[in-house]
Scaffold this active site. Structure first.
Site, mmCIF file in Angstrom:
data_model
loop_
_atom_site.group_PDB
_atom_site.id
_atom_site.type_symbol
_atom_site.label_atom_id
_atom_site.label_comp_id
_atom_site.label_asym_id
_atom_site.label_seq_id
_atom_site.Cartn_x
_atom_site.Cartn_y
_atom_site.Cartn_z
ATOM 1 N N CYS A 129 -19.136 10.383 16.287
ATOM 2 C CA CYS A 129 -19.242 9.561 16.963
ATOM 3 C C CYS A 129 -20.498 9.421 17.562
ATOM 4 O O CYS A 129 -21.183 10.155 17.040
ATOM 5 C CB CYS A 129 -18.623 10.293 17.892
ATOM 6 S SG CYS A 129 -17.781 9.414 18.906
ATOM 7 N N CYS A 170 -21.450 12.886 24.354
ATOM 8 C CA CYS A 170 -20.594 13.123 25.618
ATOM 9 C C CYS A 170 -20.447 15.002 24.987
ATOM 10 O O CYS A 170 -20.417 15.598 23.654
ATOM 11 C CB CYS A 170 -19.124 13.062 25.064
ATOM 12 S SG CYS A 170 -18.920 11.518 24.706
ATOM 13 N N CYS A 179 -17.982 17.024 23.697
ATOM 14 C CA CYS A 179 -17.264 17.245 22.761
ATOM 15 C C CYS A 179 -17.720 17.151 21.388
ATOM 16 O O CYS A 179 -18.568 17.493 20.622
ATOM 17 C CB CYS A 179 -17.163 14.957 22.731
ATOM 18 S SG CYS A 179 -15.939 14.207 21.528
ATOM 19 N N CYS A 187 0.546 8.757 21.600
ATOM 20 C CA CYS A 187 -1.186 7.978 21.860
ATOM 21 C C CYS A 187 -2.137 7.729 20.449
ATOM 22 O O CYS A 187 -2.457 8.452 19.884
ATOM 23 C CB CYS A 187 -2.255 9.080 22.421
ATOM 24 S SG CYS A 187 -0.978 9.167 23.710
ATOM 25 N N CYS A 196 0.078 4.440 23.665
ATOM 26 C CA CYS A 196 -0.879 4.069 24.194
ATOM 27 C C CYS A 196 -2.146 3.832 22.787
ATOM 28 O O CYS A 196 -2.423 4.640 22.321
ATOM 29 C CB CYS A 196 -1.049 5.376 25.150
ATOM 30 S SG CYS A 196 -2.852 5.355 26.451
ATOM 31 N N CYS A 218 -4.113 4.577 32.110
ATOM 32 C CA CYS A 218 -4.665 5.790 31.474
ATOM 33 C C CYS A 218 -5.610 6.551 32.158
ATOM 34 O O CYS A 218 -6.122 5.669 30.973
ATOM 35 C CB CYS A 218 -3.335 6.219 30.826
ATOM 36 S SG CYS A 218 -3.457 7.801 30.123
ATOM 37 N N ARG A 255 -0.479 14.633 33.612
ATOM 38 C CA ARG A 255 0.029 14.350 32.410
ATOM 39 C C ARG A 255 -0.807 16.183 32.552
ATOM 40 O O ARG A 255 -2.933 15.813 32.636
ATOM 41 C CB ARG A 255 -0.817 14.052 31.541
ATOM 42 C CG ARG A 255 0.144 14.648 29.565
ATOM 43 C CD ARG A 255 -0.858 13.641 28.943
ATOM 44 N NE ARG A 255 -0.134 11.943 29.524
ATOM 45 C CZ ARG A 255 -0.412 11.042 29.348
ATOM 46 N NH1 ARG A 255 -1.807 11.352 28.493
ATOM 47 N NH2 ARG A 255 0.010 10.028 29.833
#
Length: 350
Positions: A62, A66, A69, A106, A139, A199, A269
């Site tokens: 990626c 962040c 992560c 998801c 999702c 979400c 959740r």
């Protein structure tokens, strides 16, 4: 707690000071807080627990930075790295989870945002999953959306879009420099405008203050998400937050209670990191959250699916769409098989 509970039961907004008071309450009052928030949870969701399942469509590589992560650029975390999973493989994983009780699948791919080719891949996978299980919710989580992309996902058959705010606007630059808090809120708003169920939630345990948690909660409330995942930081070695082991089971439960008061009739959740931070207190989270992930997360292992199902049954809850005797029977068979030494066969990642 009685005034906060009464406000939430009436679907009225619990104010900032009261939300902060939940987070700053003492361990001595924890069971009272859980009982109060549990009343709200039962009013709107009974004893149902909705199961969700993650399919990591690709792993690593990626370009974003962040700090939490393991897939970020320059991460040295030891994770699997692979390119896009094809539609057939993703559907096989999803179907096993659906058979185990998952109501939502998801599809997640780390990155700044999807290309046109990425959208085609995801659309193909959505169609394949819907063909095999027409009633399951799908999702999608692909990062920041550009103009028109949310509409394309909706036309492809996606039901929801996930994009977490993660932390407060004031705290955001401390955990990420390659995009902004406003970029994230804009993506959630675009998904909602396109007709996708929004979400959006948080990651806690990143060094944020109680005020940061309440601030991001109020920002989420303005976006009116249909589901709010509460993630507890998994501190991966090789990431900037790899040493942040600051959460206790008690704090995690207070955070979940606060989110229940803030979102009384919205799906809350309990998500990533619940196993390592809640530990033996995981069943108490079911009195606060009405939804949870089944099995593994993006780059970390979760609790085995049969253990999750047994935990739900033992705590007196029901998997949404399944009856309690079915779950009890499953747990009985699991114990009998172990006693006989035959073992059990549990699908991977469920």
């Amino acid at each position: 707690m009685s005034a906060i509970t009464a406000t939430a039961l009436q679907r009225r907004h619990v104010d900032r000071d009261d939300l902060l008071a939940v987070l700053t309450s003492s361990d001595d009052d924890l069971l009272d807080v859980i009982a109060a928030a549990g009343r709200v949870r039962r009013r709107f969701f009974g004893r149902r627990v909705k199961l969700n399942y993650l399919v990591n469509m690709k792993s690593g590589m990626c370009p974003e930075d962040c700090g939490y992560c393991s897939q970020r650029r320059e991460s040295t975390a030891e994770i699997l790295k692979y390119s896009w999973v094809d539609a057939d493989e993703a559907t096989r994983h999803a179907q096993r989870a659906i058979n185990a009780g998952a109501k939502r699948v998801c599809l997640v791919a780390a990155g700044r945002g999807p290309s046109d080719r990425d959208l085609e891949r995801v659309a193909e996978t959505v169609a394949a999953i819907k063909d095999s299980a027409p009633t399951v919710e799908v999702c999608v989580c692909l990062g920041l959306l550009k103009r028109g992309q949310a509409d394309r996902l909706r036309r492809a058959g996606a039901d929801a879009y996930n994009h977490n705010l993660n932390t407060s606007a004031d705290n955001y630059a401390r955990i990420c420099s390659t995009h902004t808090f406003d970029d994230r809120t804009a993506t959630v708003a675009a998904a909602k405008t396109a007709g996708l169920s929004p979400c959006s939630g948080v990651i806690v345990g990143m060094g944020e203050s109680d005020e940061d948690i309440v601030d991001v909660t109020l920002a989420l409330r303005e976006l009116q998400p249909d589901s709010v995942p509460v993630n507890f930081l998994i501190p991966f070695e090789g990431t900037p937050l790899g040493e942040h082991w600051e959460l206790t089971p008690q704090r995690c439960l207070r955070i979940l209670a606060m989110f229940r008061f803030a979102f009384p009739d919205v799906e809350v959740r309990v998500a990533g990191g619940r196993e390592i931070h809640l530990r033996s207190l995981q069943p108490l989270a079911l009195h606060l959250a009405n939804s949870m992930f089944l099995g593994d997360y993006l780059t970390s292992e979760g609790q085995p699916g049969h253990a999750d199902r047994a935990m739900i049954a033992d705590a007196g809850f029901m998997i949404e769409g399944f009856d309690q005797p079915t779950q009890a029977a499953h747990h009985r068979d699991l114990v009998i098989n172990r006693h006989r030494g035959t073992g059990t066969t549990t699908p991977a990642n469920t």
